[in-house]
Design a protein around this motif. Sequence first.
Motif, PDB file in Angstrom:
ATOM      1  N   PRO A   1       2.896   1.171   4.727  1.00 28.22           N
ATOM      2  CA  PRO A   1       3.314   2.477   5.236  1.00 28.22           C
ATOM      3  C   PRO A   1       2.677   2.665   6.619  1.00 28.22           C
ATOM      4  O   PRO A   1       1.839   1.852   7.025  1.00 28.22           O
ATOM      5  N   SER A   2       3.041   3.685   7.337  1.00 28.76           N
ATOM      6  CA  SER A   2       2.529   3.895   8.696  1.00 28.76           C
ATOM      7  C   SER A   2       1.778   5.217   8.758  1.00 28.76           C
ATOM      8  O   SER A   2       2.357   6.260   8.424  1.00 28.76           O
ATOM      9  N   TYR A   3       0.535   5.168   9.145  1.00 30.93           N
ATOM     10  CA  TYR A   3      -0.256   6.406   9.292  1.00 30.93           C
ATOM     11  C   TYR A   3      -1.152   6.335  10.525  1.00 30.93           C
ATOM     12  O   TYR A   3      -0.902   6.976  11.524  1.00 30.93           O
ATOM     13  N   ASP A   4      -2.228   5.546  10.402  1.00 34.57           N
ATOM     14  CA  ASP A   4      -3.141   5.386  11.530  1.00 34.57           C
ATOM     15  C   ASP A   4      -3.758   3.996  11.437  1.00 34.57           C
ATOM     16  O   ASP A   4      -3.383   3.220  10.558  1.00 34.57           O
TER      17      ASP A   4
ATOM     18  N   LEU B   1       0.881  -1.157   0.000  1.00 33.82           N
ATOM     19  CA  LEU B   1       0.000   0.000   0.000  1.00 33.82           C
ATOM     20  C   LEU B   1       0.926   1.216   0.000  1.00 33.82           C
ATOM     21  O   LEU B   1       1.959   1.207   0.681  1.00 33.82           O
ATOM     22  N   SER B   2       0.584   2.245  -0.743  1.00 33.42           N
ATOM     23  CA  SER B   2       1.434   3.436  -0.768  1.00 33.42           C
ATOM     24  C   SER B   2       0.562   4.659  -0.975  1.00 33.42           C
ATOM     25  O   SER B   2      -0.102   4.780  -2.004  1.00 33.42           O
ATOM     26  N   LEU B   3       0.549   5.547   0.018  1.00 30.26           N
ATOM     27  CA  LEU B   3      -0.306   6.735  -0.095  1.00 30.26           C
ATOM     28  C   LEU B   3       0.410   7.902  -0.750  1.00 30.26           C
ATOM     29  O   LEU B   3      -0.195   8.661  -1.504  1.00 30.26           O
ATOM     30  N   THR B   4       1.697   8.062  -0.481  1.00 37.17           N
ATOM     31  CA  THR B   4       2.420   9.195  -1.069  1.00 37.17           C
ATOM     32  C   THR B   4       3.602   8.761  -1.938  1.00 37.17           C
ATOM     33  O   THR B   4       4.401   9.599  -2.357  1.00 37.17           O
ATOM     34  N   GLY B   5       3.718   7.460  -2.193  1.00 33.88           N
ATOM     35  CA  GLY B   5       4.701   6.993  -3.171  1.00 33.88           C
ATOM     36  C   GLY B   5       6.004   6.444  -2.624  1.00 33.88           C
ATOM     37  O   GLY B   5       6.799   5.880  -3.385  1.00 33.88           O
TER      38      GLY B   5
END
Length: 126
Positions: free
Chosen positions: A44-47, A6-10
């Motif tokens: 990735p790490s976010y929430d 998964l990649s939110l900002t690349g």
Amino acid sequence: MLIVYLSLTGNVRNFVRRTGFDSFELSYTNPLSEINEDFIVIAPSYDDDITEIISSFIDYKNNQDYLKGFVGSGSLNYDDKYCFNAKDLSLKYRKPLIFTFEFSGTDNDIINFKKEVNEFGIASVK
Ligand SMILES: Cc1cc2nc3c(=O)[nH]c(=O)nc-3n(C[C@H](O)[C@H](O)[C@H](O)COP(=O)(O)O)c2cc1C
């Protein structure tokens, strides 16, 4: 072996491309895809949403049968929350946390990631 990510900002996407492994990018809005070969997940790490989205992918059909482990991308600025999504997933599914790296990883991270993948017997790489 396949890398599912998964990649939110690349950042994770960039890391995955540099590894040269076959890969599959999960959709944030519809992660329900069926995989029929051994894979690791790079998160990735976010929430907590990230853990939930990846869990729904792993729980889909027989995907869990092919799950080999987790890798986390994060930032050390988050201290004890560094790569917490990959760590939580590793505990939840009782699969190894194979590697962690910051942002899109350094060239050394790519080398060390491949070493770890070899050592866990997940894939043979040069
Ligand atoms: C809003 C926000 C929250 C974040 N929270 C965390 C965190 O809790 N722990 C961590 O290790 N990194 C955290 N990060 C860093 C990202 O996980 C890191 O930049 C990662 O490489 C992003 O991967 P992507 O570009 O593939 O989405 C956060 C970044 C942002 C922008």
